[in-house]
Scaffold this motif. Structure first.
Motif, PDB file in Angstrom:
ATOM      1  N   ARG A  44       0.854  -1.189   0.000  1.00  0.00           N
ATOM      2  CA  ARG A  44       0.000   0.000   0.000  1.00  0.00           C
ATOM      3  C   ARG A  44       0.888   1.236   0.000  1.00  0.00           C
ATOM      4  O   ARG A  44       1.733   1.401   0.885  1.00  0.00           O
ATOM      5  N   ALA A  65      -5.859   4.463  -7.803  1.00  0.00           N
ATOM      6  CA  ALA A  65      -6.890   5.468  -8.079  1.00  0.00           C
ATOM      7  C   ALA A  65      -6.750   6.620  -7.081  1.00  0.00           C
ATOM      8  O   ALA A  65      -6.155   6.458  -6.008  1.00  0.00           O
ATOM      9  N   ARG A  74       0.222  -3.312 -13.288  1.00  0.00           N
ATOM     10  CA  ARG A  74      -0.840  -4.325 -13.358  1.00  0.00           C
ATOM     11  C   ARG A  74      -0.338  -5.601 -14.025  1.00  0.00           C
ATOM     12  O   ARG A  74      -0.687  -6.702 -13.609  1.00  0.00           O
ATOM     13  N   ASP A  94      -3.634  -8.868  -7.766  1.00  0.00           N
ATOM     14  CA  ASP A  94      -4.473  -7.794  -8.286  1.00  0.00           C
ATOM     15  C   ASP A  94      -3.963  -6.469  -7.763  1.00  0.00           C
ATOM     16  O   ASP A  94      -3.315  -6.402  -6.716  1.00  0.00           O
ATOM     17  N   CYS A 142      -4.965  -2.100  -7.465  1.00  0.00           N
ATOM     18  CA  CYS A 142      -5.913  -0.987  -7.556  1.00  0.00           C
ATOM     19  C   CYS A 142      -5.135   0.305  -7.396  1.00  0.00           C
ATOM     20  O   CYS A 142      -4.442   0.498  -6.388  1.00  0.00           O
TER      21      CYS A 142
END
Length: 390
Positions: free
Chosen positions: A332, A368, A355, A364, A366
């Motif tokens: 993270r 954003a 990715r 996976d 993410c």
């Protein structure tokens, strides 16, 4: 949900237009109850229905509706029936035609409405001064409604052009990313073909030679095995270079050992030296991982910090957290920078590269903008090889 409701309303134009007709009916009700116009209630209701009824379809058939209400108003004027509140339907039709069609149609509708204003001025005289005032007032109202419709038509055309341009730029950016990815994969495929085809062919030939010479010439067999060993190491090194340095443009990295989790501290210190406030936390005990997984972890953190440096803005702080579990690792990277407001020229492929790296190991990712501001990158990578994975 809001977009779905708006699409539903657009499909139900008559219902929406019927809702906007209600104010005219409400204003017409007192006159109907009081008979203040001096005409029969039945004719009053019929006239009001003839003027207001077509407005239910004003956005479905704008020109036909305008022609209908203008014709009813013209007949009303010729017969000498005094104007009623429902005659404002002509102005609504004028606005709809001007806002929805070309300038020529808008001018034609305005001229028809202005002719009606002239007819009303001379058909219901009440003195020279009153006629002038009435004509001036009607002309100002007609011109104002026409200008409002013209403004809305121009604004809608501008918004459509902006939306089309945004969609076109988005398609072009996606195409550029796909082209870049396809070109990179084609290049790697060609290089892998050369490496594998040549070195495996050498290994097969030497293995066949060793199998024939092992009983008659031990020295030649040993020499063939040495060749197999060195060729295999060379092939593995070449394949590791091609797969591990994907989209990396640092020439020095091709000759140095690939970085892993142990080098994250050096990466953090290097980024701090550039002026970025970085905090680094690690939760859990790092399990034994392949070098490929460690390289993927390192590159994700590196790319996320690079994006923060490029797009985060001044005085931005970023937190890097690694949390180890039994079966997966969570990465993270959060910053408090510009987030969605950061400029983007659409030419970068960092997120697409991250990715792809994560997808290689069945994970996976993410990436954003955060709702409260800033940007976050969250990746989850399994730390154990799946049975049967190649």
């Amino acid at each position: 949900m809001v977009a779905s409701a708006w699409d539903w309303l657009r499909c139900k134009k008559p219902l929406v237009d019927a809702f906007f007709v209600l104010p005219i009916l409400v204003f017409s009700l007192p006159s109907l109850l009081g008979s203040s116009y001096g005409i029969d209630k039945g004719w009053y209701v019929l006239l009001t229905a003839g003027l207001v009824g077509p407005l239910v379809l004003r956005r479905t058939f704008p020109r036909a509706v305008f022609a209908t209400v203008a014709l009813v108003s013209g007949v009303q004027c010729v017969l000498g029936v005094v104007p009623v509140q429902a005659n404002s339907a002509v102005l609504m039709g004028l606005y709809t035609v001007t806002a929805g069609y070309s300038l020529r149609w808008g001018l034609a509708a305005m001229l028809v409405t202005e002719v009606g204003a002239v007819m009303a001025t001379f058909r219901y005289p009440s003195g020279a001064d009153d006629m002038k005032n009435t004509f001036a007032m009607l002309t100002v109202v007609v011109a104002g409604v026409w200008l409002l419709g013209l403004h809305m038509r121009t604004r809608r055309a501008y918004l459509r052009s902006v939306e089309e341009r945004a969609e076109r730029l988005e398609r072009e950016r996606d195409n550029e990313v796909k082209v870049a990815m396809a070109a990179e994969r084609a290049r790697i495929a060609r290089e892998l073909h050369d490496v594998v085809a040549h070195n495996v062919s050498v290994i097969v030939v030497q293995a066949d030679g060793a199998s024939y010479a092992i009983d008659t010439d031990v020295g030649r067999a040993r020499q063939a095995l040495d060749t197999i060993s060195s060729t295999g190491r060379l092939a593995l090194a070449e394949m590791r270079r091609l797969l591990g340095v994907l989209r990396e443009h640092d020439d020095a990295g091709a000759f140095a050992p690939q970085p892993g989790v142990a080098e994250l501290d050096d990466l953090i210190e290097q980024v701090r030296a550039s002026g970025l406030a970085v905090t680094f936390e690690m939760d859990g005990t790092p399990p034994a991982m392949s070098e490929g997984r460690q390289l993927t972890i390192y590159r994700i953190v590196q790319e996320a910090l690079t994006n923060t440096l490029k797009h985060g803005g001044p005085r931005v702080a970023v937190a890097v957290r690694l949390r180890y579990a039994e079966d997966a690792l969570e990465i993270r990277v959060d910053d408090d920078g510009r987030g969605a407001a950061a400029p983007d020229d659409g030419r970068g492929h960092g997120l697409a590269g991250m990715r792809e790296r994560v997808a290689v190991y069945g994970g996976d990712l993410c990436a954003a903008p955060r709702p409260g501001g800033g940007f976050e990158v969250v990746a989850r990578i399994p730390v154990r090889e799946e049975v049967g994975a190649s």
